[in-house]
Design a protein around this motif. Sequence first.
Motif, PDB file in Angstrom:
ATOM      1  N   SER A  45       6.216   3.098   7.936  1.00 51.48           N
ATOM      2  CA  SER A  45       6.719   1.795   8.351  1.00 51.48           C
ATOM      3  C   SER A  45       8.234   1.700   8.262  1.00 51.48           C
ATOM      4  N   VAL A  46       8.794   0.843   9.099  1.00 52.36           N
ATOM      5  CA  VAL A  46      10.217   0.531   9.044  1.00 52.36           C
ATOM      6  C   VAL A  46      10.428  -0.976   8.872  1.00 52.36           C
ATOM      7  N   ALA A  47       9.377  -1.661   8.446  1.00 54.12           N
ATOM      8  CA  ALA A  47       9.438  -3.118   8.292  1.00 54.12           C
ATOM      9  C   ALA A  47       8.781  -3.521   6.972  1.00 54.12           C
ATOM     10  N   VAL A  48       8.416  -4.777   6.853  1.00 55.06           N
ATOM     11  CA  VAL A  48       7.802  -5.298   5.635  1.00 55.06           C
ATOM     12  C   VAL A  48       6.348  -4.832   5.502  1.00 55.06           C
ATOM     13  N   ILE A  49       5.795  -4.292   6.551  1.00 62.96           N
ATOM     14  CA  ILE A  49       4.422  -3.783   6.557  1.00 62.96           C
ATOM     15  C   ILE A  49       4.389  -2.470   5.766  1.00 62.96           C
ATOM     16  N   PRO A  50       3.308  -2.196   5.021  1.00 60.52           N
ATOM     17  CA  PRO A  50       3.293  -0.976   4.198  1.00 60.52           C
ATOM     18  C   PRO A  50       3.181   0.316   4.998  1.00 60.52           C
ATOM     19  N   THR A  51       3.763   1.352   4.448  1.00 61.16           N
ATOM     20  CA  THR A  51       3.572   2.710   4.958  1.00 61.16           C
ATOM     21  C   THR A  51       2.173   3.151   4.552  1.00 61.16           C
ATOM     22  N   ILE A  52       1.432   3.712   5.516  1.00 55.86           N
ATOM     23  CA  ILE A  52       0.085   4.201   5.214  1.00 55.86           C
ATOM     24  C   ILE A  52       0.001   5.721   5.358  1.00 55.86           C
ATOM     25  N   ALA A  53       1.081   6.359   5.772  1.00 55.81           N
ATOM     26  CA  ALA A  53       1.121   7.819   5.836  1.00 55.81           C
ATOM     27  C   ALA A  53       0.964   8.360   4.424  1.00 55.81           C
ATOM     28  N   GLY A  54       0.155   9.402   4.278  1.00 53.00           N
ATOM     29  CA  GLY A  54      -0.062  10.011   2.979  1.00 53.00           C
ATOM     30  C   GLY A  54      -1.036   9.262   2.091  1.00 53.00           C
ATOM     31  N   ALA A  55      -1.619   8.173   2.604  1.00 51.76           N
ATOM     32  CA  ALA A  55      -2.557   7.379   1.805  1.00 51.76           C
ATOM     33  C   ALA A  55      -3.793   8.205   1.462  1.00 51.76           C
ATOM     34  N   ASP A  56      -4.273   8.032   0.240  1.00 49.23           N
ATOM     35  CA  ASP A  56      -5.510   8.687  -0.160  1.00 49.23           C
ATOM     36  C   ASP A  56      -6.636   8.197   0.754  1.00 49.23           C
ATOM     37  N   PRO A  57      -7.428   9.095   1.338  1.00 52.05           N
ATOM     38  CA  PRO A  57      -8.469   8.669   2.286  1.00 52.05           C
ATOM     39  C   PRO A  57      -9.467   7.677   1.687  1.00 52.05           C
ATOM     40  N   THR A  63      -9.853   0.009   1.356  1.00 48.22           N
ATOM     41  CA  THR A  63      -8.996  -1.102   1.777  1.00 48.22           C
ATOM     42  C   THR A  63      -9.456  -1.660   3.123  1.00 48.22           C
ATOM     43  N   MET A  64      -9.718  -0.767   4.082  1.00 51.92           N
ATOM     44  CA  MET A  64     -10.176  -1.213   5.400  1.00 51.92           C
ATOM     45  C   MET A  64     -11.523  -1.925   5.305  1.00 51.92           C
ATOM     46  N   GLN A  65     -12.417  -1.418   4.473  1.00 56.13           N
ATOM     47  CA  GLN A  65     -13.728  -2.062   4.305  1.00 56.13           C
ATOM     48  C   GLN A  65     -13.572  -3.438   3.657  1.00 56.13           C
ATOM     49  N   ALA A  66     -12.629  -3.554   2.724  1.00 58.48           N
ATOM     50  CA  ALA A  66     -12.377  -4.857   2.090  1.00 58.48           C
ATOM     51  C   ALA A  66     -11.810  -5.851   3.104  1.00 58.48           C
ATOM     52  N   PHE A  67     -10.937  -5.383   3.988  1.00 54.18           N
ATOM     53  CA  PHE A  67     -10.441  -6.249   5.062  1.00 54.18           C
ATOM     54  C   PHE A  67     -11.589  -6.637   5.988  1.00 54.18           C
ATOM     55  N   LYS A  68     -12.389  -5.658   6.350  1.00 52.31           N
ATOM     56  CA  LYS A  68     -13.481  -5.858   7.311  1.00 52.31           C
ATOM     57  C   LYS A  68     -14.505  -6.882   6.790  1.00 52.31           C
ATOM     58  N   PHE A  96      -4.289   9.733   8.551  1.00 49.37           N
ATOM     59  CA  PHE A  96      -3.108   9.231   7.848  1.00 49.37           C
ATOM     60  C   PHE A  96      -2.854   9.995   6.546  1.00 49.37           C
ATOM     61  N   ALA A  97      -3.912  10.455   5.883  1.00 52.98           N
ATOM     62  CA  ALA A  97      -3.738  11.239   4.656  1.00 52.98           C
ATOM     63  C   ALA A  97      -2.957  12.519   4.924  1.00 52.98           C
ATOM     64  N   ALA A  98      -3.104  13.064   6.127  1.00 50.29           N
ATOM     65  CA  ALA A  98      -2.426  14.318   6.481  1.00 50.29           C
ATOM     66  C   ALA A  98      -0.972  14.112   6.911  1.00 50.29           C
ATOM     67  N   GLN A  99      -0.554  12.863   7.094  1.00 51.04           N
ATOM     68  CA  GLN A  99       0.820  12.584   7.533  1.00 51.04           C
ATOM     69  C   GLN A  99       1.747  12.492   6.319  1.00 51.04           C
ATOM     70  N   LYS A 100       2.949  12.965   6.488  1.00 51.40           N
ATOM     71  CA  LYS A 100       3.940  12.894   5.404  1.00 51.40           C
ATOM     72  C   LYS A 100       4.668  11.553   5.484  1.00 51.40           C
ATOM     73  N   ALA A 137      -4.587   8.287  -7.027  1.00 49.91           N
ATOM     74  CA  ALA A 137      -5.266   7.250  -7.801  1.00 49.91           C
ATOM     75  C   ALA A 137      -4.923   5.833  -7.344  1.00 49.91           C
ATOM     76  N   SER A 138      -3.904   5.696  -6.500  1.00 49.34           N
ATOM     77  CA  SER A 138      -3.478   4.356  -6.096  1.00 49.34           C
ATOM     78  C   SER A 138      -2.654   4.438  -4.819  1.00 49.34           C
ATOM     79  N   ALA A 139      -2.159   3.299  -4.400  1.00 50.28           N
ATOM     80  CA  ALA A 139      -1.340   3.236  -3.183  1.00 50.28           C
ATOM     81  C   ALA A 139       0.051   3.818  -3.422  1.00 50.28           C
ATOM     82  N   LEU A 140       0.687   4.237  -2.341  1.00 58.12           N
ATOM     83  CA  LEU A 140       2.063   4.722  -2.388  1.00 58.12           C
ATOM     84  C   LEU A 140       2.991   3.565  -2.746  1.00 58.12           C
ATOM     85  N   LEU A 141       3.851   3.777  -3.724  1.00 61.37           N
ATOM     86  CA  LEU A 141       4.840   2.764  -4.092  1.00 61.37           C
ATOM     87  C   LEU A 141       6.257   3.232  -3.779  1.00 61.37           C
ATOM     88  N   ALA A 142       6.549   4.495  -4.050  1.00 59.02           N
ATOM     89  CA  ALA A 142       7.895   5.030  -3.829  1.00 59.02           C
ATOM     90  C   ALA A 142       8.236   5.017  -2.347  1.00 59.02           C
TER      91      ALA A 142
END
Length: 194
Positions: A45-57, A63-68, A96-100, A137-142
């Motif tokens: 992401s380049v905005a206020v929306i979170p980056t999902i690249a590298g997210a644990d599958p 997260t998607m199921q919780a939204f759904k 997305f897990a495979a993206q840096k 174990a959690s979402a990307l913060l850095a």
Amino acid sequence: MTLKKTLRVALAGGLMVGSLAVQADPSPQMLSQTCAACHGTMGSSVAVIPTIAGADPEYFVETMQAFKSGERKATVMDRVAKGYSDEQITAMANYFAAQKPVPMNQPFSAAKAQQGVKLHNDYCEKCHEDGGTNTEASALLAGQSTLYLKYSMEDFKAGHREVPKKMRTQVKKMLDQHGPSSIEAVLNYYGSQQ
């Protein structure tokens, strides 16, 4: 073979190939393109929306199921997630897990980030390992948008998102010992990782 017969064979073959193409599921990369407008190309992401690249599958799917299901509140994602099958969500999670992830280039306070390093190490590192870069174990913060992280913390505080028990305990301990400015310091630390 006559011209008429050749045309019939070609037409039948074309219809058969065409019907196979229509039946094919979209590729994970094609599915991911629907996310690019908000989450950035390949999930960075380049905005206020979170980056999902590298997210644990597993985290992505949960997260998607919780939204759904409506379990996790959102402005848009609760509607977007309903448009995907479970198989498509899993395919996107693996893509997305495979993206840096590419850290966001954003302003931060160096002084607050320096305070945030120590606070992160004392209160957050056990779950958000490697300075918030480890997503197992959690979402990307850095490198995430500090505004997104700030809004996420406000959502946790307001009860719009479930707060894991360990996180609730650690954040309360940090706030009791260092006050409200400690949150801003930790967020500046994550934002400083560019």
